[in-house]
Design a protein around this motif. Structure first.
Motif, PDB file in Angstrom:
ATOM      1  N   ASP A 166      82.064 -85.948 -15.407  1.00  0.00           N
ATOM      2  CA  ASP A 166      83.810 -86.897 -16.473  1.00  0.00           C
ATOM      3  C   ASP A 166      84.735 -86.805 -15.999  1.00  0.00           C
ATOM      4  O   ASP A 166      85.413 -88.034 -15.624  1.00  0.00           O
ATOM      5  CB  ASP A 166      83.644 -86.905 -18.119  1.00  0.00           C
ATOM      6  CG  ASP A 166      84.314 -87.972 -18.179  1.00  0.00           C
ATOM      7  OD1 ASP A 166      84.110 -89.162 -18.754  1.00  0.00           O
ATOM      8  OD2 ASP A 166      85.236 -87.234 -19.385  1.00  0.00           O
ATOM      9  N   VAL A 167      86.016 -86.194 -15.501  1.00  0.00           N
ATOM     10  CA  VAL A 167      86.575 -85.502 -14.690  1.00  0.00           C
ATOM     11  C   VAL A 167      86.947 -85.078 -13.576  1.00  0.00           C
ATOM     12  O   VAL A 167      85.762 -83.933 -13.408  1.00  0.00           O
ATOM     13  CB  VAL A 167      87.488 -85.412 -16.344  1.00  0.00           C
ATOM     14  CG1 VAL A 167      88.875 -84.717 -15.364  1.00  0.00           C
ATOM     15  CG2 VAL A 167      87.854 -85.835 -17.339  1.00  0.00           C
ATOM     16  N   GLU A 168      87.620 -84.794 -12.591  1.00  0.00           N
ATOM     17  CA  GLU A 168      87.232 -83.737 -11.390  1.00  0.00           C
ATOM     18  C   GLU A 168      88.606 -83.389 -10.793  1.00  0.00           C
ATOM     19  O   GLU A 168      89.853 -84.183 -11.181  1.00  0.00           O
ATOM     20  CB  GLU A 168      86.729 -84.655 -10.140  1.00  0.00           C
ATOM     21  CG  GLU A 168      85.681 -85.120 -10.929  1.00  0.00           C
ATOM     22  CD  GLU A 168      84.845 -85.212  -8.816  1.00  0.00           C
ATOM     23  OE1 GLU A 168      85.643 -85.417  -7.757  1.00  0.00           O
ATOM     24  OE2 GLU A 168      83.534 -85.963  -9.011  1.00  0.00           O
ATOM     25  N   LEU A 169      88.974 -81.835 -11.026  1.00  0.00           N
ATOM     26  CA  LEU A 169      90.267 -81.664 -10.936  1.00  0.00           C
ATOM     27  C   LEU A 169      90.243 -80.395  -9.821  1.00  0.00           C
ATOM     28  O   LEU A 169      90.100 -79.540 -10.020  1.00  0.00           O
ATOM     29  CB  LEU A 169      90.387 -80.883 -11.930  1.00  0.00           C
ATOM     30  CG  LEU A 169      90.300 -81.266 -13.842  1.00  0.00           C
ATOM     31  CD1 LEU A 169      90.609 -80.689 -14.805  1.00  0.00           C
ATOM     32  CD2 LEU A 169      91.663 -82.261 -13.673  1.00  0.00           C
ATOM     33  N   PRO A 170      90.671 -81.186  -8.396  1.00  0.00           N
ATOM     34  CA  PRO A 170      91.136 -80.531  -6.979  1.00  0.00           C
ATOM     35  C   PRO A 170      91.797 -79.476  -7.435  1.00  0.00           C
ATOM     36  O   PRO A 170      92.857 -80.070  -7.700  1.00  0.00           O
ATOM     37  CB  PRO A 170      91.207 -81.217  -6.322  1.00  0.00           C
ATOM     38  CG  PRO A 170      90.543 -83.154  -7.073  1.00  0.00           C
ATOM     39  CD  PRO A 170      90.699 -82.905  -8.183  1.00  0.00           C
ATOM     40  N   ALA A 171      91.766 -78.393  -7.373  1.00  0.00           N
ATOM     41  CA  ALA A 171      91.989 -76.980  -7.174  1.00  0.00           C
ATOM     42  C   ALA A 171      92.493 -76.966  -6.188  1.00  0.00           C
ATOM     43  O   ALA A 171      94.562 -76.754  -6.229  1.00  0.00           O
ATOM     44  CB  ALA A 171      91.784 -76.076  -7.489  1.00  0.00           C
ATOM     45  N   HIS A 172      92.668 -77.355  -5.180  1.00  0.00           N
ATOM     46  CA  HIS A 172      93.444 -77.511  -3.737  1.00  0.00           C
ATOM     47  C   HIS A 172      94.713 -77.776  -3.843  1.00  0.00           C
ATOM     48  O   HIS A 172      95.404 -79.426  -4.355  1.00  0.00           O
ATOM     49  CB  HIS A 172      93.202 -77.968  -2.670  1.00  0.00           C
ATOM     50  CG  HIS A 172      93.692 -77.722  -1.401  1.00  0.00           C
ATOM     51  ND1 HIS A 172      93.689 -77.127   0.010  1.00  0.00           N
ATOM     52  CD2 HIS A 172      94.368 -79.011  -0.487  1.00  0.00           C
ATOM     53  CE1 HIS A 172      94.505 -77.882   1.032  1.00  0.00           C
ATOM     54  NE2 HIS A 172      94.742 -78.295   0.270  1.00  0.00           N
TER      55      HIS A 172
END
Length: 269
Positions: free
Chosen positions: A84-90
């Motif tokens: 549902d949601v993507e959160l890139p850590a980079h």
């Protein structure tokens, strides 16, 4: 699942990527700590391997779960199994990523105030723990570690089915992917993959037993190029740098090692 070729020459150059993944995986484990009823063996904190996504996934609560995609260091919020949601850590800090995940949890109908990264165990230090930014620019290293976990999930699931083991899970304190086989009441053997630690600064497969046998009880050599380990804990290890460089032979080598070590350890019980 199929075996992904591994590069044993890179096994000892994955330290930084491993540290970042270990800290980022605490967001996944934190979901279980925050929303699931605690159990004595800490299984509510564990993660499962999702081969399709190449990710470690929390146990669900109210149809929601959190995952970490290893090859590009991206957190996912899953609803009913769908991303549902993507959160890139980079390029972000732990604090910034936590804020983004809280917002995503709130959007999924969860009580975001319950979410916590507080944990009752320690993990190895890394600059990200002090506010440094995650850096996933070494894509080769992250992809290599993802391949180690994916391959481990493949062979450990085979072992679990054949030997009647517990579900294959990743434990957030040691960051190992493992299964446990009960031999008799109070007697078990275990097998797993550690991505590296203070004993071996490289991924390694291992096998152990409980109660731990005396070093003198260990029989002969270990198959598959493995060796016995007796410093502070007793078991067998196959360090990543000692894996064959021939991709078509790697899976067989790992299975030979695990079967040989587990059979030998079982005899000590």
């Amino acid at each position: 699942m199929i075996w992904s070729p591994l590069d044993p020459a890179r096994a000892r150059f994955l330290t930084d990527a491993r540290g970042q993944l270990h800290h980022c995986a605490q967001f996944v484990s934190g979901f279980g700590i925050s929303y699931l009823a605690p159990v004595d063996d800490d299984r509510h904190t564990t993660m499962r391997w999702d081969a399709q996504r190449g990710a470690l996934v929390s146990h669900p609560a109210e149809g929601v779960s959190v995952a970490l995609r290893l090859h590009d260091l991206v957190l996912l919020l899953l609803r009913d199994g769908r991303a549902d949601v993507e959160l890139p850590a980079h390029g972000t800090s732990i604090a910034t990523l936590e804020g983004g995940l809280r917002a995503a949890l709130s959007g999924a109908g969860m009580d975001a105030a319950r979410y916590t990264l507080r944990r009752h165990y320690e993990i190895p230090a890394h600059p990200v723990a002090g506010g440094g930014a995650f850096d996933a620019s070494d894509r080769v290293a992250f992809a290599e570690l993802a391949a180690w976990y994916g391959n481990a999930a493949l062979v450990l699931e085979e072992l679990r089915v054949e030997r009647g083991g517990a579900p294959v899970e990743c434990w957030p304190h040691h960051f190992d992917l493992a299964t446990l086989m009960t031999i008799a009441r109070g007697r078990t053997t275990g097998a797993g993959l550690v991505p590296g630690d203070g004993y071996y600064d490289e991924p390694y497969f291992y096998a152990n037993a409980y109660p731990p046998p005396a070093g003198s009880a260990l029989e002969g050599s270990v198959g598959g190029g493995g060796r016995w380990h007796t410093f502070e804990w007793v078991g067998a290890v196959l360090p990543g740098a000692e894996l064959t460089a021939v991709p078509a032979e790697q899976q067989d080598q790992v299975r030979h090692f695990l079967d040989s070590a587990l059979d030998s350890l079982r005899r000590t019980l």
